[in-house]
Design a protein around this motif. Sequence first.
Motif, PDB file in Angstrom:
ATOM      1  N   ASP A 325       0.944  -0.829   0.253  1.00 41.76           N
ATOM      2  CA  ASP A 325      -0.164  -0.018  -0.186  1.00 41.76           C
ATOM      3  C   ASP A 325       0.986   1.238  -0.100  1.00 41.76           C
ATOM      4  OD1 ASP A 325      -2.017  -1.419   0.544  1.00 41.76           O
ATOM      5  OD2 ASP A 325      -2.816  -1.012   2.362  1.00 41.76           O
ATOM      6  N   ALA A 326       2.084   0.800   0.921  1.00 37.76           N
ATOM      7  CA  ALA A 326       2.697   2.913   0.973  1.00 37.76           C
ATOM      8  C   ALA A 326       3.950   2.611  -0.767  1.00 37.76           C
ATOM      9  CB  ALA A 326       3.819   2.546   1.949  1.00 37.76           C
ATOM     10  N   ILE A 327       3.929   1.713  -1.514  1.00 38.07           N
ATOM     11  CA  ILE A 327       4.227   2.128  -2.359  1.00 38.07           C
ATOM     12  C   ILE A 327       2.976   2.652  -3.396  1.00 38.07           C
ATOM     13  CG2 ILE A 327       5.569   0.816  -4.541  1.00 38.07           C
ATOM     14  CD1 ILE A 327       6.662  -1.267  -2.661  1.00 38.07           C
ATOM     15  N   GLU A 328       2.427   1.657  -3.511  1.00 40.04           N
ATOM     16  CA  GLU A 328       1.401   2.144  -4.509  1.00 40.04           C
ATOM     17  C   GLU A 328       1.163   3.858  -4.125  1.00 40.04           C
ATOM     18  OE1 GLU A 328      -1.353   3.003  -7.662  1.00 40.04           O
ATOM     19  OE2 GLU A 328       0.072   0.429  -7.479  1.00 40.04           O
ATOM     20  N   MET A 329       0.868   4.059  -2.797  1.00 38.29           N
ATOM     21  CA  MET A 329       0.135   5.339  -2.663  1.00 38.29           C
ATOM     22  C   MET A 329       1.141   6.445  -3.249  1.00 38.29           C
ATOM     23  SD  MET A 329      -0.322   7.111   1.596  1.00 38.29           S
ATOM     24  CE  MET A 329      -1.509   5.284   1.505  1.00 38.29           C
ATOM     25  N   GLN A 330       2.689   6.464  -2.747  1.00 37.69           N
ATOM     26  CA  GLN A 330       4.140   6.821  -3.621  1.00 37.69           C
ATOM     27  C   GLN A 330       2.902   7.227  -5.121  1.00 37.69           C
ATOM     28  OE1 GLN A 330       5.915   8.840  -1.410  1.00 37.69           O
ATOM     29  NE2 GLN A 330       4.848   7.793   0.112  1.00 37.69           N
ATOM     30  N   ARG A 331       2.902   6.112  -5.907  1.00 37.34           N
ATOM     31  CA  ARG A 331       2.799   6.390  -7.131  1.00 37.34           C
ATOM     32  C   ARG A 331       0.933   7.132  -7.424  1.00 37.34           C
ATOM     33  NH1 ARG A 331       3.444   0.431  -7.231  1.00 37.34           N
ATOM     34  NH2 ARG A 331       6.197  -0.189  -8.230  1.00 37.34           N
ATOM     35  N   GLU A 332       0.134   6.572  -7.035  1.00 37.70           N
ATOM     36  CA  GLU A 332      -0.583   7.572  -6.814  1.00 37.70           C
ATOM     37  C   GLU A 332      -0.387   8.956  -6.359  1.00 37.70           C
ATOM     38  OE1 GLU A 332      -3.970   6.809  -8.038  1.00 37.70           O
ATOM     39  OE2 GLU A 332      -3.163   5.026  -8.441  1.00 37.70           O
ATOM     40  N   LYS A 333       1.137   9.346  -5.244  1.00 34.68           N
ATOM     41  CA  LYS A 333       0.508  10.629  -5.193  1.00 34.68           C
ATOM     42  C   LYS A 333       1.408  11.430  -6.752  1.00 34.68           C
ATOM     43  CE  LYS A 333       2.120  11.824  -1.316  1.00 34.68           C
ATOM     44  NZ  LYS A 333       3.407  11.079  -0.208  1.00 34.68           N
ATOM     45  N   LEU A 334       2.065  10.650  -7.623  1.00 29.54           N
ATOM     46  CA  LEU A 334       2.757  11.302  -8.006  1.00 29.54           C
ATOM     47  C   LEU A 334       1.633  11.470  -9.698  1.00 29.54           C
ATOM     48  CD1 LEU A 334       6.150   9.168  -8.796  1.00 29.54           C
ATOM     49  CD2 LEU A 334       6.040  11.698  -7.660  1.00 29.54           C
ATOM     50  N   ARG A 335       0.900  10.344  -9.908  1.00 29.02           N
ATOM     51  CA  ARG A 335      -0.513  10.791 -11.315  1.00 29.02           C
ATOM     52  C   ARG A 335      -1.601  11.729 -10.007  1.00 29.02           C
ATOM     53  NH1 ARG A 335      -0.707   4.865  -9.749  1.00 29.02           N
ATOM     54  NH2 ARG A 335       1.034   3.810 -11.764  1.00 29.02           N
ATOM     55  N   SER A 336      -1.239  12.264  -9.230  1.00 29.78           N
ATOM     56  CA  SER A 336      -1.968  13.081  -8.891  1.00 29.78           C
ATOM     57  C   SER A 336      -1.357  14.359  -8.790  1.00 29.78           C
ATOM     58  CB  SER A 336      -2.654  12.716  -7.123  1.00 29.78           C
ATOM     59  OG  SER A 336      -2.509  12.741  -6.770  1.00 29.78           O
ATOM     60  N   THR A 341       4.509  16.937 -15.571  1.00 26.75           N
ATOM     61  CA  THR A 341       4.399  16.603 -17.006  1.00 26.75           C
ATOM     62  C   THR A 341       4.345  15.477 -17.055  1.00 26.75           C
ATOM     63  OG1 THR A 341       6.865  16.822 -17.186  1.00 26.75           O
ATOM     64  CG2 THR A 341       5.377  19.110 -17.903  1.00 26.75           C
ATOM     65  N   GLN A 342       4.246  14.490 -18.287  1.00 32.65           N
ATOM     66  CA  GLN A 342       3.878  13.217 -18.461  1.00 32.65           C
ATOM     67  C   GLN A 342       5.507  12.579 -18.720  1.00 32.65           C
ATOM     68  OE1 GLN A 342       1.244  11.650 -18.485  1.00 32.65           O
ATOM     69  NE2 GLN A 342       2.672   9.407 -18.775  1.00 32.65           N
ATOM     70  N   ALA A 343       6.114  13.630 -19.116  1.00 35.76           N
ATOM     71  CA  ALA A 343       7.418  12.926 -18.811  1.00 35.76           C
ATOM     72  C   ALA A 343       8.093  12.937 -17.558  1.00 35.76           C
ATOM     73  CB  ALA A 343       8.187  14.144 -19.865  1.00 35.76           C
ATOM     74  N   ASP A 344       7.953  13.642 -16.735  1.00 38.60           N
ATOM     75  CA  ASP A 344       8.729  13.813 -15.221  1.00 38.60           C
ATOM     76  C   ASP A 344       7.797  12.699 -15.126  1.00 38.60           C
ATOM     77  OD1 ASP A 344      10.400  16.178 -15.823  1.00 38.60           O
ATOM     78  OD2 ASP A 344       8.771  17.524 -15.531  1.00 38.60           O
ATOM     79  N   LEU A 345       6.586  12.770 -14.873  1.00 46.71           N
ATOM     80  CA  LEU A 345       5.865  11.602 -14.564  1.00 46.71           C
ATOM     81  C   LEU A 345       6.477  10.612 -14.446  1.00 46.71           C
ATOM     82  CD1 LEU A 345       3.264  10.543 -12.797  1.00 46.71           C
ATOM     83  CD2 LEU A 345       2.179  10.462 -14.726  1.00 46.71           C
ATOM     84  N   THR A 346       6.561   9.897 -15.847  1.00 44.47           N
ATOM     85  CA  THR A 346       6.989   9.202 -15.938  1.00 44.47           C
ATOM     86  C   THR A 346       8.918   8.581 -15.590  1.00 44.47           C
ATOM     87  OG1 THR A 346       5.864   8.720 -18.478  1.00 44.47           O
ATOM     88  CG2 THR A 346       7.805   7.267 -18.211  1.00 44.47           C
ATOM     89  N   THR A 347       9.481   9.294 -15.704  1.00 50.58           N
ATOM     90  CA  THR A 347      10.671   9.423 -15.414  1.00 50.58           C
ATOM     91  C   THR A 347      10.924   9.077 -13.657  1.00 50.58           C
ATOM     92  OG1 THR A 347      11.700  10.851 -16.335  1.00 50.58           O
ATOM     93  CG2 THR A 347      12.611  10.888 -14.716  1.00 50.58           C
ATOM     94  N   ARG A 348       9.532   9.999 -12.800  1.00 50.82           N
ATOM     95  CA  ARG A 348       9.547   9.547 -11.483  1.00 50.82           C
ATOM     96  C   ARG A 348       8.668   8.067 -10.651  1.00 50.82           C
ATOM     97  NH1 ARG A 348       8.422  14.987  -8.636  1.00 50.82           N
ATOM     98  NH2 ARG A 348      10.065  16.301  -9.133  1.00 50.82           N
ATOM     99  N   LEU A 349       8.495   7.781 -11.718  1.00 54.32           N
ATOM    100  CA  LEU A 349       7.212   6.517 -11.682  1.00 54.32           C
ATOM    101  C   LEU A 349       8.431   5.517 -12.090  1.00 54.32           C
ATOM    102  CD1 LEU A 349       3.959   7.020 -13.383  1.00 54.32           C
ATOM    103  CD2 LEU A 349       4.319   6.729 -11.076  1.00 54.32           C
TER     104      LEU A 349
END
Length: 897
Positions: A325-336, A341-349
């Motif tokens: 859940d902690a990992i998925e929450m970090q991903r959701e925080k970035l998506r929200s 930008t889409q490029a930055d989001l992809t890089t951070r994910l």
Amino acid sequence: MKTTFGLSLDGCRPSKPVFDHLFCGPLGLVDVLELRLGLPKTAVGVVTRIAQFLKVLEHASSEEDRFFTESLRVDRWGTASRLLQMRDHLRMAGWNGGEMDSAPARLKDFCEVERLAEGRLTTGIADRIERIRGALSRKPQGLPTIECIEAAEHLPLLLRLLLDDLGARFGCDPTYEDAPVGSNLRLVQDCLTGHDVSGQTWNPADDSIIFASAFSEVTLAQANAHLVKSDSPSSVLLSSAPGIILTDALNVLATPAPAMGSPSCLRPTMQVLGLALEMRWDPPDPSVLLQFLTHPVCPIGSSLRHALAKAVSSHPGIGSHVWNDAIEMQREKLRSDEDLTQADLTTRLDRIDSDLAQWIMIDRSPRQTGASGAALAETAKQVGDWAGRRTATSSDPATARHYATLSSIAVELAEILEKIPNVSPEELSIIREQVMGGGTVAGDRESELGSPESPANPGAIIESADSVIWWGFEAHAIQLPMDWTLTERNYMEGIGVHHQTPEVLLALAQAAARRPFLAASRSIVLLWPRQRGLEQVEPHPILTILRASFPSIPIKDLDRDELAAVTSQVKIQRQVKPLPAKKRWVRISPTAHLGSRPEESYSSTTKFIHRPFEWVFYYKANLRKGAFMEINLAAQRGNLLHRVIERLLEDSCPIQWLTVGKPEFDSWLNNLWYTLLEIEGANFLLPGSLTEGRRLLEDARRSIWELLGQMRKAGVVSAEADVHEDPLQMEDTTIRGNIDLLATNGSGRLAVVDLKFGQAAAKRSELAKNTALQLATYSHLIRSKHGGDWPATAYFILRNSTLLAQDASFFPDARVVPCKSLEPGPEATWHTFLDVWRWRRGQLDAGWIEIPDKGIEPTDGEGDSPSSTPPHEEWQTDVKAPRYDDYQFLTGWEVNP
């Protein structure tokens, strides 16, 4: 070029640069000669040579038993390190590596090892000197003129022969300026240079030489700092002891400080390598994982690692539902995050995935069998690459140096490990410690402009100075040559191999200790602590030599202000202010800070009723213990057994709890247990905790089977674990709860069961007084949702497999706890609780916070303070119950009679 040579002069530089004049020790001399003679420099790290020598020793032992064979089996790296040191000392003592006819057995083994080492062992300093001497036989031109400040007999044989080949002059003592005639310092100088001082006495009024000590190094450092601040610019600060305390004292006085930081391999940056390597072992140690994730220097992104650390702290392991859940929450925080930008989001994910794959979700090796060196080298390379990148991107030069040091260490360690087929955890620790050596000094410890010269060795003081301050004038151990028996030494002497004797080493140390006294032209101060840690510190042995000629030499005690001019103690008369005493009530204003919260739980309402000061500190002042302080073992045991029950009651469970037999249940539990420990209880898989883990398994086997039996006898047809209910309105707030177990019998009646690992006595008391608030809260939440009667309630104590209830109406085999109340049950508990809640709420609305604690008498409401007695006396706080208090020093102190 003129060269001044001394055993302590490597890294030494004169106070005033001299053109075409080199000051050097053995390493510096060898480097210069190799450069002049065009010889390739082949120096490598000590640990690399140990690794090479270890292979040679193993080869030698495989052919036949050697004197070191058994030691090699027990401690490969320790044995190789010691034998390499003995081998290098042999070469420095004049052994050329050839056969020794009729030699004792150990020396014959060394001859065979040396034969096998040819071409496989990188040259040490003795080998480099031999190669230089070979090149000198061709009589090259342009070699330096060498003056050696040491006596020829004090030098190792091979070094002496090299200096002979170069035509060096030995015993060239530095030229010092004498102290004034008649001063105590001049007396000491005459004594140390062999002059007759008989009949001359010590002048107690002369302060040209001062011996001073103190119990605390802090006191000593403050006195030393005053001396440096008041001394002349041409003074020398000799620091032969750790100097961080002294540097801090100089900074307090705004005095330029030299670089005196003590090297350490425990600097935060250095620790990353050890933690990363420790995570290669299976099973993973949750405490190591927690240290890695919470470390101030970590290659994982801060947001992700803090979330994972919180998961590990509550569920020690990798892969639990909290972890995922902690990992998925970090991903959701970035998506929200709309700013990405889409490029930055992809890089951070991708960064999250790469961090997990590179540092956490890695292949691990069993501790018992060890790991391949190549696998461990891969981790070391990763650390080296990461540290290299941080070196290039760090804006702070001190931090960049730390990363550069770590990168260098990690790369060298990787090169060593990848050549070893298998490495045990113990060997990895030894190799890593040897590669790291002393570590590095604090990066911000640099010599400041105007600071005095600060050599670390008394033998390096080869110039006169107005004054000398010797910080660390204390005895240091001299490593005496004890490797060889008398028979072996006699044989080696006979073939021209001459080791330095203890007498020579002691004479060498004494000659070096003379130089600070001879260099001081005006004064010298010698300081040492009486104790460091819990060990007594003895002054330097040269003090004993001086006292043989001057018995009345005084030693000033800085703890008694006997050095008034530089006293470290400033006595300030201050009025003693007592600590605040404990009191029952505290009143604050404005009271708005104590208002209701939007939501409460059972744990928060318990604080609110029984320990309102905790409720205020925890929820209103937000004063809380760090979430990552430690793994809560007491809570973990209960959590693991809870998780087994959850898995058992899941629809996907391969066994049916209503009908399963004991053998099938035991088999299922055995299969589940190890997997569960890996993700939530990995600490129970580590050596030293295996027995406790097996004991907990037996607790689970016994208690959960008993719980199944209780539910079957009660006619339970369905059961849910970990039931989350929506918040429900309660007065001016809402209340929520997570129910451990909700059971339904054949007639549709509901029961809530709270699972506790222990606390049997406390829960019996609650049932007897009808104050079981947790059960009443859960029963109220279920009744409000489903309607009908209040669900039955019970506690199940996992440790002793006991189900506690006020009656046997739902669970016929429950251990009944008779209730003293006229109206037992959760409904009465809930309504009396609401009365107590309103009572406490009224006090807080008026600004009154109660601190019920031992030794503080309750109040009756007659005075200014409210009454400590609640509307229902059974809800009175039991101050005698044992309880850990996080806030005990914030609520006052007990007054001693």
